[in-house]
Each structure stands twice: as C-alpha cells, then as structure tokens.
Design a protein around this motif. Structure first.
Motif, PDB file in Angstrom:
ATOM      1  N   PHE A 107       1.385   7.365 -11.221  1.00 43.69           N
ATOM      2  CA  PHE A 107       1.492   8.741 -10.717  1.00 43.69           C
ATOM      3  C   PHE A 107       2.945   8.882 -10.269  1.00 43.69           C
ATOM      4  CE2 PHE A 107      -2.952   7.596  -9.820  1.00 43.69           C
ATOM      5  CZ  PHE A 107      -3.607   8.611 -10.503  1.00 43.69           C
ATOM      6  N   GLY A 108       3.788   9.548 -11.074  1.00 42.73           N
ATOM      7  CA  GLY A 108       5.211   9.565 -10.752  1.00 42.73           C
ATOM      8  C   GLY A 108       5.703   8.125 -10.688  1.00 42.73           C
ATOM      9  N   GLY A 109       6.279   7.739  -9.584  1.00 47.05           N
ATOM     10  CA  GLY A 109       6.780   6.373  -9.452  1.00 47.05           C
ATOM     11  C   GLY A 109       5.737   5.367  -8.972  1.00 47.05           C
ATOM     12  N   VAL A 110       4.534   5.853  -8.614  1.00 50.75           N
ATOM     13  CA  VAL A 110       3.522   4.955  -8.057  1.00 50.75           C
ATOM     14  C   VAL A 110       2.708   4.313  -9.177  1.00 50.75           C
ATOM     15  CG1 VAL A 110       1.466   4.802  -6.576  1.00 50.75           C
ATOM     16  CG2 VAL A 110       3.333   6.353  -5.967  1.00 50.75           C
ATOM     17  N   LYS A 111       2.737   2.995  -9.253  1.00 59.14           N
ATOM     18  CA  LYS A 111       1.928   2.288 -10.250  1.00 59.14           C
ATOM     19  C   LYS A 111       0.563   1.987  -9.639  1.00 59.14           C
ATOM     20  CE  LYS A 111       5.772   0.066 -12.640  1.00 59.14           C
ATOM     21  NZ  LYS A 111       6.519  -1.195 -12.833  1.00 59.14           N
ATOM     22  N   ALA A 112      -0.364   2.936  -9.772  1.00 58.12           N
ATOM     23  CA  ALA A 112      -1.695   2.772  -9.172  1.00 58.12           C
ATOM     24  C   ALA A 112      -2.435   1.620  -9.844  1.00 58.12           C
ATOM     25  CB  ALA A 112      -2.489   4.067  -9.286  1.00 58.12           C
ATOM     26  N   LEU A 113      -2.295   1.497 -11.172  1.00 56.42           N
ATOM     27  CA  LEU A 113      -2.818   0.343 -11.905  1.00 56.42           C
ATOM     28  C   LEU A 113      -1.649  -0.260 -12.660  1.00 56.42           C
ATOM     29  CD1 LEU A 113      -6.125   1.843 -13.412  1.00 56.42           C
ATOM     30  CD2 LEU A 113      -5.882   0.467 -11.326  1.00 56.42           C
ATOM     31  N   ASP A 114      -1.395  -1.525 -12.425  1.00 61.38           N
ATOM     32  CA  ASP A 114      -0.181  -2.153 -12.942  1.00 61.38           C
ATOM     33  C   ASP A 114      -0.528  -3.362 -13.813  1.00 61.38           C
ATOM     34  OD1 ASP A 114       2.487  -2.693 -13.312  1.00 61.38           O
ATOM     35  OD2 ASP A 114       2.791  -3.595 -11.340  1.00 61.38           O
TER      36      ASP A 114
ATOM     37  N   ARG B  15     -20.534  -6.812  -9.726  1.00 61.28           N
ATOM     38  CA  ARG B  15     -19.142  -7.140  -9.410  1.00 61.28           C
ATOM     39  C   ARG B  15     -18.608  -6.217  -8.328  1.00 61.28           C
ATOM     40  NH1 ARG B  15     -14.629  -9.137 -12.355  1.00 61.28           N
ATOM     41  NH2 ARG B  15     -16.255 -10.384 -13.311  1.00 61.28           N
ATOM     42  N   ALA B  16     -18.080  -6.789  -7.268  1.00 63.26           N
ATOM     43  CA  ALA B  16     -17.415  -5.976  -6.248  1.00 63.26           C
ATOM     44  C   ALA B  16     -15.922  -5.930  -6.544  1.00 63.26           C
ATOM     45  CB  ALA B  16     -17.649  -6.564  -4.863  1.00 63.26           C
ATOM     46  N   VAL B  17     -15.327  -4.759  -6.298  1.00 64.43           N
ATOM     47  CA  VAL B  17     -13.874  -4.604  -6.382  1.00 64.43           C
ATOM     48  C   VAL B  17     -13.413  -4.264  -4.975  1.00 64.43           C
ATOM     49  CG1 VAL B  17     -11.965  -3.311  -7.398  1.00 64.43           C
ATOM     50  CG2 VAL B  17     -13.995  -3.810  -8.779  1.00 64.43           C
ATOM     51  N   ILE B  18     -12.617  -5.150  -4.399  1.00 58.88           N
ATOM     52  CA  ILE B  18     -12.150  -4.923  -3.034  1.00 58.88           C
ATOM     53  C   ILE B  18     -10.622  -4.881  -3.015  1.00 58.88           C
ATOM     54  CG2 ILE B  18     -14.190  -6.066  -2.063  1.00 58.88           C
ATOM     55  CD1 ILE B  18     -12.367  -8.426  -1.250  1.00 58.88           C
ATOM     56  N   GLY B  19     -10.074  -4.444  -1.894  1.00 57.68           N
ATOM     57  CA  GLY B  19      -8.626  -4.378  -1.744  1.00 57.68           C
ATOM     58  C   GLY B  19      -8.271  -3.318  -0.733  1.00 57.68           C
ATOM     59  N   PRO B  20      -7.032  -3.379  -0.215  1.00 53.64           N
ATOM     60  CA  PRO B  20      -6.630  -2.436   0.837  1.00 53.64           C
ATOM     61  C   PRO B  20      -6.561  -0.997   0.333  1.00 53.64           C
ATOM     62  CG  PRO B  20      -4.818  -3.926   0.243  1.00 53.64           C
ATOM     63  CD  PRO B  20      -6.005  -4.360  -0.539  1.00 53.64           C
ATOM     64  N   ASN B  21      -6.449  -0.043   1.253  1.00 59.28           N
ATOM     65  CA  ASN B  21      -6.314   1.368   0.888  1.00 59.28           C
ATOM     66  C   ASN B  21      -5.121   1.528  -0.055  1.00 59.28           C
ATOM     67  OD1 ASN B  21      -7.208   1.829   4.196  1.00 59.28           O
ATOM     68  ND2 ASN B  21      -8.408   2.700   2.550  1.00 59.28           N
ATOM     69  N   GLY B  22      -5.337   2.293  -1.124  1.00 58.87           N
ATOM     70  CA  GLY B  22      -4.260   2.551  -2.079  1.00 58.87           C
ATOM     71  C   GLY B  22      -4.065   1.441  -3.108  1.00 58.87           C
ATOM     72  N   ALA B  23      -4.969   0.468  -3.137  1.00 57.48           N
ATOM     73  CA  ALA B  23      -4.834  -0.672  -4.063  1.00 57.48           C
ATOM     74  C   ALA B  23      -5.042  -0.268  -5.519  1.00 57.48           C
ATOM     75  CB  ALA B  23      -5.823  -1.776  -3.689  1.00 57.48           C
ATOM     76  N   GLY B  24      -5.748   0.861  -5.726  1.00 62.24           N
ATOM     77  CA  GLY B  24      -5.997   1.325  -7.097  1.00 62.24           C
ATOM     78  C   GLY B  24      -7.460   1.286  -7.501  1.00 62.24           C
TER      79      GLY B  24
END
Ligand SMILES: Nc1ncnc2c1ncn2[C@@H]1O[C@H](COP(=O)(O)OP(=O)(O)OP(=O)(O)O)[C@@H](O)[C@H]1O
Ligand SMILES: [Mg+2]
Length: 245
Positions: free
Chosen positions: A11-18, A30-39
C-alpha cells in the motif's frame, strides 16, 4: 488445501505482505498470529480475492485461484468471517442465514425472499452455533457475541471447505470467548480452518499449527509447542502480548 507462494501486497510504501509463503493441509486448523499491522487481515483479503496481490500466487486444493473473483473462490469452497461484523442488521437471524443458504443456488438467488425450505436449513445452522431460540431476533438487537455466532452460521451456510476466521473473539467477554472457542473447536474436522487471533489461550486451544507474521513475513511456522518455545516469537509478539507458561 491452501498453498501461498511469495505473496506480496503493498500500500504505497507499506509492504503489508512481503513474500509470504505457507501451506495449510486438508483439515488442518492453522492460526495466524502477529502484532498489529503484521499483515494478517491483508493476507485474508488476498486469499478471498477482495484485494489483488502485487506478486505471488495462491492455490486452493491444487487449483490456481490468484486471479479469481471473490464469488468464484466462494464457489470453490472458501468462506470468511470478518474482523468486523457484516450482517443485514434489520433482518432476523433466520433470514440472514437463509440468504446465505439461498446464495448457494447462485449469486442472484439471494436477492429474492428466502422460502420456507431455506428457513429449515437456516434454523439447523443456528442451532449448531448455539442460537436456537433466537431465530426471529433482528441481527441489530443481538449481543456482540451472538452476532459473531450468527456470522459463523452465515459462513457455514456456504458449506465451505476452508473457513477463514479473522479475530472471532475480538471484543467478547470471557464467557462469550469460551463459548465461541468451543463452537469452533466442535466444527467438522474435515473443514480446513485459518484463524487470526490475538488471544493466545484460544490459539493454543484451537490450532494444530501456528504461523507467525511480522512486518509482512512469516517469521516462524510450527506446532503449538514449537511456537511457544520460539525465542523470535517471544521477542516480536508473545513476550509483549501475553505471558506464556
Ligand atoms: N486498504 C489499505 N490501505 C492502506 N494501507 C493498508 C490497507 N490495509 C492494510 N494496510 C496497511 O498494511 C499493514 C498491514 O495491515 P493489516 O490490516 O493486514 O494488519 P493486521 O495484521 O491484520 O493487524 P491487526 O492485528 O491490527 O488487525 C498495516 O501497515 C496497514 O496500515
Ligand atoms: Mg487485522
């Protein structure tokens, strides 16, 4: 059941999925975990086709679906429960589920009023998610927890092979959380489930395996006990969010 390879979304310069790569087996939870904004939500949006990826591909049961429309993926068995409620507020619980049952017959079928035959199927689903007795209640008067139960019934009405749950316990009381966790736990084992969840008790209760996202990358992937013991996971997430015994 799901194969994601080198998935990218900016999103612009933000690589939400890299460059996300992950494989989820048939019938796996399957659980997908990670901090806020992790994607995490972006990953779900790309899996359902609501957002096109900027790179990489997605396969569902061996079929390439990267460029399919969301309704085409739903037809192939992908269903989703949103992080925020998506229901028809003035309609009853029964009518909300009956519309989803009706939609199985085609994308335009749902624009006509559902007949009684679909009410019976809807009521069975409402019972399955613990909403027996609430069939006639308008979605807007249901409690937050009940609305999440209703959304689960709407998703199950699609007879999915894969269910994506984005924070199903968000904003719930401890009693509601326990209730929805048991409901999810009791779903058909043949159903493949991907669940984004911040509550680690829920994750460890429901998941077979856990993938940890951080800044758009999978930094760890393993069984519940492997993830509990992973030092990197503690650094980016667990150490901050919860204490793990
Ligand atoms: N539609 C959008 N437009 C612009 N930026 C976006 C959009 N959606 C997500 N982002 C950005 O992409 C990154 C990942 O967001 P995402 O919503 O996928 O995170 P998340 O892991 O679901 O977080 P949370 O735990 O808070 O729900 C964030 O930096 C977010 O601001
Ligand atoms: Mg999110």
């Amino acid at each position: 059941m799901i194969e994601v390879r080198e998935l990218r979304r900016s999103f612009g310069g933000v690589k939400a999925l890299d460059g996300v790569t992950l494989t989820v087996g048939d019938g796996e939870r399957r659980a997908v975990i990670g901090p806020n904004g992790a994607g995490k939500t972006t990953l779900f949006n790309v899996l359902t086709g609501e957002l096109p990826p900027t790179g990489g591909d997605v396969r569902l049961a061996g079929a390439e679906i990267t460029r399919l429309r969301p309704w085409q993926r739903a037809r192939l068995g992908l269903a989703r429960v949103y992080q925020r409620t998506e229901l028809f507020a003035p309609l009853s619980a029964r009518e909300n589920v009956a519309l989803a049952v009706a939609a199985r017959a085609g994308p335009y079928r749902a624009f006509r009023a559902p007949p009684r035959s679909e009410y019976a199927a809807a009521d069975a689903l409402l019972e399955r998610v613990g909403l027996a007795g609430r069939e006639n209640a308008a979605a807007r008067i249901l409690s937050h927890g009940e609305r999440r139960q209703l959304e689960l019934a709407v998703a199950l009405a699609q007879r999915p092979r894969v269910l994506l749950l984005d924070e199903p316990t968000a904003g719930m009381s401890p009693a509601e959380t326990a209730r929805i966790t048991e409901l999810i736990s009791g779903l058909d084992r043949a159903l493949t489930i991907l669940i984004v969840e911040h509550d680690m008790d829920v994750v460890f209760r429901l998941a077979d395996r856990v993938s940890v996202l951080h800044e758009g990358r999978v930094i760890a992937d393993g069984t519940v006990s492997e993830i509990r013991g992973d030092v990197r996971v503690h650094d980016v997430y667990l150490g901050k969010a919860v204490s793990v015994a």
